[in-house]
Design a protein around this motif. Structure first.
Motif, PDB file in Angstrom:
ATOM      1  N   LYS A   1     -77.671  61.622  15.234  1.00 25.25           N
ATOM      2  CA  LYS A   1     -78.770  60.677  14.975  1.00 25.25           C
ATOM      3  C   LYS A   1     -78.234  59.377  14.373  1.00 25.25           C
ATOM      4  O   LYS A   1     -78.644  58.285  14.767  1.00 25.25           O
ATOM      5  CB  LYS A   1     -79.800  61.313  14.049  1.00 25.25           C
ATOM      6  N   ASP A   2     -77.314  59.488  13.412  1.00 26.11           N
ATOM      7  CA  ASP A   2     -76.736  58.292  12.794  1.00 26.11           C
ATOM      8  C   ASP A   2     -75.958  57.446  13.798  1.00 26.11           C
ATOM      9  O   ASP A   2     -76.052  56.210  13.796  1.00 26.11           O
ATOM     10  CB  ASP A   2     -75.824  58.673  11.625  1.00 26.11           C
ATOM     11  N   GLU A   3     -75.181  58.120  14.663  1.00 23.12           N
ATOM     12  CA  GLU A   3     -74.436  57.384  15.702  1.00 23.12           C
ATOM     13  C   GLU A   3     -75.398  56.707  16.670  1.00 23.12           C
ATOM     14  O   GLU A   3     -75.151  55.579  17.097  1.00 23.12           O
ATOM     15  CB  GLU A   3     -73.516  58.336  16.469  1.00 23.12           C
ATOM     16  N   TRP A   4     -76.511  57.378  17.017  1.00 27.70           N
ATOM     17  CA  TRP A   4     -77.503  56.784  17.921  1.00 27.70           C
ATOM     18  C   TRP A   4     -78.048  55.495  17.354  1.00 27.70           C
ATOM     19  O   TRP A   4     -78.214  54.509  18.068  1.00 27.70           O
ATOM     20  CB  TRP A   4     -78.672  57.741  18.178  1.00 27.70           C
ATOM     21  N   GLU A   5     -78.334  55.521  16.066  1.00 26.49           N
ATOM     22  CA  GLU A   5     -78.861  54.312  15.439  1.00 26.49           C
ATOM     23  C   GLU A   5     -77.865  53.165  15.534  1.00 26.49           C
ATOM     24  O   GLU A   5     -78.245  52.023  15.809  1.00 26.49           O
ATOM     25  CB  GLU A   5     -79.230  54.604  13.979  1.00 26.49           C
ATOM     26  N   LEU A   6     -76.583  53.473  15.332  1.00 31.35           N
ATOM     27  CA  LEU A   6     -75.548  52.448  15.429  1.00 31.35           C
ATOM     28  C   LEU A   6     -75.391  51.937  16.863  1.00 31.35           C
ATOM     29  O   LEU A   6     -75.279  50.732  17.099  1.00 31.35           O
ATOM     30  CB  LEU A   6     -74.216  52.996  14.913  1.00 31.35           C
TER      31      LEU A   6
ATOM     32  N   ILE B   1     -69.834  38.546  37.349  1.00 28.91           N
ATOM     33  CA  ILE B   1     -70.224  39.934  37.104  1.00 28.91           C
ATOM     34  C   ILE B   1     -69.951  40.311  35.653  1.00 28.91           C
ATOM     35  O   ILE B   1     -68.880  40.018  35.114  1.00 28.91           O
ATOM     36  CB  ILE B   1     -69.433  40.877  38.036  1.00 28.91           C
ATOM     37  N   LEU B   2     -70.913  40.989  35.044  1.00 26.25           N
ATOM     38  CA  LEU B   2     -70.761  41.561  33.712  1.00 26.25           C
ATOM     39  C   LEU B   2     -70.952  43.072  33.848  1.00 26.25           C
ATOM     40  O   LEU B   2     -71.982  43.521  34.343  1.00 26.25           O
ATOM     41  CB  LEU B   2     -71.801  40.990  32.751  1.00 26.25           C
ATOM     42  N   VAL B   3     -69.961  43.844  33.430  1.00 29.55           N
ATOM     43  CA  VAL B   3     -70.042  45.301  33.453  1.00 29.55           C
ATOM     44  C   VAL B   3     -70.204  45.783  32.010  1.00 29.55           C
ATOM     45  O   VAL B   3     -69.407  45.430  31.143  1.00 29.55           O
ATOM     46  CB  VAL B   3     -68.784  45.927  34.101  1.00 29.55           C
ATOM     47  N   VAL B   4     -71.234  46.573  31.768  1.00 25.72           N
ATOM     48  CA  VAL B   4     -71.524  47.097  30.435  1.00 25.72           C
ATOM     49  C   VAL B   4     -71.150  48.575  30.424  1.00 25.72           C
ATOM     50  O   VAL B   4     -71.605  49.338  31.281  1.00 25.72           O
ATOM     51  CB  VAL B   4     -73.016  46.923  30.080  1.00 25.72           C
ATOM     52  N   HIS B   5     -70.314  48.972  29.451  1.00 25.32           N
ATOM     53  CA  HIS B   5     -69.833  50.356  29.433  1.00 25.32           C
ATOM     54  C   HIS B   5     -69.537  50.849  28.029  1.00 25.32           C
ATOM     55  O   HIS B   5     -69.440  50.063  27.081  1.00 25.32           O
ATOM     56  CB  HIS B   5     -68.579  50.485  30.310  1.00 25.32           C
ATOM     57  N   ASP B   6     -69.396  52.166  27.913  1.00 21.26           N
ATOM     58  CA  ASP B   6     -69.022  52.799  26.656  1.00 21.26           C
ATOM     59  C   ASP B   6     -67.553  52.514  26.366  1.00 21.26           C
ATOM     60  O   ASP B   6     -66.752  52.362  27.286  1.00 21.26           O
ATOM     61  CB  ASP B   6     -69.263  54.308  26.724  1.00 21.26           C
ATOM     62  N   GLU B   7     -67.221  52.430  25.074  1.00 20.90           N
ATOM     63  CA  GLU B   7     -65.844  52.112  24.675  1.00 20.90           C
ATOM     64  C   GLU B   7     -65.399  53.063  23.565  1.00 20.90           C
ATOM     65  O   GLU B   7     -65.940  53.041  22.457  1.00 20.90           O
ATOM     66  CB  GLU B   7     -65.770  50.661  24.190  1.00 20.90           C
ATOM     67  N   LEU B   8     -64.419  53.894  23.878  1.00 26.42           N
ATOM     68  CA  LEU B   8     -63.884  54.862  22.920  1.00 26.42           C
ATOM     69  C   LEU B   8     -63.098  54.193  21.796  1.00 26.42           C
ATOM     70  O   LEU B   8     -63.008  54.732  20.694  1.00 26.42           O
ATOM     71  CB  LEU B   8     -62.957  55.857  23.626  1.00 26.42           C
ATOM     72  N   ASP B   9     -62.515  53.047  22.058  1.00 24.36           N
ATOM     73  CA  ASP B   9     -61.650  52.394  21.070  1.00 24.36           C
ATOM     74  C   ASP B   9     -62.422  51.676  19.965  1.00 24.36           C
ATOM     75  O   ASP B   9     -61.806  51.149  19.040  1.00 24.36           O
ATOM     76  CB  ASP B   9     -60.695  51.411  21.755  1.00 24.36           C
ATOM     77  N   PHE B  10     -63.755  51.642  20.061  1.00 26.76           N
ATOM     78  CA  PHE B  10     -64.579  51.026  19.023  1.00 26.76           C
ATOM     79  C   PHE B  10     -65.471  52.085  18.398  1.00 26.76           C
ATOM     80  O   PHE B  10     -66.015  52.952  19.092  1.00 26.76           O
ATOM     81  CB  PHE B  10     -65.494  49.927  19.590  1.00 26.76           C
ATOM     82  N   ASP B  11     -65.666  51.968  17.102  1.00 30.90           N
ATOM     83  CA  ASP B  11     -66.612  52.852  16.422  1.00 30.90           C
ATOM     84  C   ASP B  11     -68.021  52.594  16.937  1.00 30.90           C
ATOM     85  O   ASP B  11     -68.328  51.494  17.417  1.00 30.90           O
ATOM     86  CB  ASP B  11     -66.585  52.606  14.909  1.00 30.90           C
ATOM     87  N   ALA B  12     -68.882  53.590  16.815  1.00 28.30           N
ATOM     88  CA  ALA B  12     -70.287  53.422  17.187  1.00 28.30           C
ATOM     89  C   ALA B  12     -70.856  52.238  16.416  1.00 28.30           C
ATOM     90  O   ALA B  12     -70.604  52.080  15.223  1.00 28.30           O
ATOM     91  CB  ALA B  12     -71.067  54.696  16.876  1.00 28.30           C
ATOM     92  N   GLY B  13     -71.581  51.395  17.109  1.00 28.82           N
ATOM     93  CA  GLY B  13     -72.192  50.221  16.485  1.00 28.82           C
ATOM     94  C   GLY B  13     -71.445  48.926  16.743  1.00 28.82           C
ATOM     95  O   GLY B  13     -71.968  47.853  16.493  1.00 28.82           O
ATOM     96  N   ILE B  14     -70.233  49.017  17.261  1.00 27.75           N
ATOM     97  CA  ILE B  14     -69.445  47.822  17.584  1.00 27.75           C
ATOM     98  C   ILE B  14     -69.714  47.451  19.041  1.00 27.75           C
ATOM     99  O   ILE B  14     -69.741  48.309  19.915  1.00 27.75           O
ATOM    100  CB  ILE B  14     -67.932  48.072  17.387  1.00 27.75           C
ATOM    101  N   ILE B  15     -69.896  46.172  19.303  1.00 28.76           N
ATOM    102  CA  ILE B  15     -70.064  45.684  20.678  1.00 28.76           C
ATOM    103  C   ILE B  15     -69.239  44.412  20.817  1.00 28.76           C
ATOM    104  O   ILE B  15     -69.285  43.535  19.950  1.00 28.76           O
ATOM    105  CB  ILE B  15     -71.555  45.448  21.027  1.00 28.76           C
ATOM    106  N   LYS B  16     -68.458  44.343  21.895  1.00 28.59           N
ATOM    107  CA  LYS B  16     -67.596  43.184  22.106  1.00 28.59           C
ATOM    108  C   LYS B  16     -67.579  42.795  23.579  1.00 28.59           C
ATOM    109  O   LYS B  16     -67.734  43.629  24.459  1.00 28.59           O
ATOM    110  CB  LYS B  16     -66.168  43.476  21.640  1.00 28.59           C
TER     111      LYS B  16
END
Length: 188
Positions: free
Chosen positions: A154-159, A88-103
């Motif tokens: 808008k800038d955060e959305w792009e990230l 299983i892979l769960v994809v979610h929002d992460e407050l501890d990362f700036d917008a644009g970071i994915i880990k």
């Protein structure tokens, strides 16, 4: 090998473009890439799709419960298909990362994320993979709930969309279970 990808979010038009729906947005991008259709499955309390990645078929699930009850939907589909947590892979929002970071990570706690907390409770395990999409933290004095339930600038959305695109580009390796390669790519 990943057999189920769960995107976390809240159902309803008022939540569609909020930070908390980063998981839903990721699955929508993935379904678009593979031209997959969504079907409401009441027995799983969610929207379900099947996509044929190069490594094999993978199910996509968007729980139609609210975020803090995501585990109900996930638990039902996992029991029905007899899936193991490591599939299983769960994809979610992460407050501890700036917008644009994915880990990507395997296991761990819920770090206060109510969707993860409920999934852990329903699975009885923390040993599933998580794809964490950074949405940043609210400014001092702003409540976290208000922050995640509003639309980013808008800038955060792009990230955020750039991070989603990076994750979608790794989907074949994720489904194949080549997690080290995905981590190296996303974390650099």
């Amino acid at each position: 090998m990943i057999k189920l990808i769960v995107g976390l979010g809240n159902p309803g038009r008022q939540y569609e473009k909020t930070r908390h729906n980063a998981g839903f947005l990721f699955l929508d991008a993935l379904a678009s890439k593979f031209s997959c259709d969504w079907v409401s499955e009441s027995r799983f309390q969610g929207m379900l799709s099947g996509c044929n990645a190069s490594a094999g078929m993978v199910m996509l699930l968007k729980p139609e419960t609210f975020m803090n009850r995501s585990g109900q939907s996930v638990g039902k589909i996992v029991r029905y298909y007899k899936l193991m947590p490591e599939e299983i892979l769960v994809v979610h929002d992460e407050l501890d990362f700036d917008a644009g970071i994915i880990k990507l990570k395997n296991g761990g706690g819920h770090a206060g994320h109510n969707g993860l907390k409920d999934i852990i409770a329903h699975l009885g395990s923390r040993e599933f993979y998580r794809l964490r999409i950074g949405v940043g933290r609210p400014v001092a004095g702003k409540a976290v709930a208000d922050y995640v339930l509003t639309s980013p600038s808008k800038d955060e959305w792009e990230l955020i969309n750039s991070a989603i695109d990076s994750g979608v580009a790794c989907i074949d390796r994720l489904v194949a279970g080549d997690m080290a390669t995905v981590m190296n790519k996303l974390h650099s």
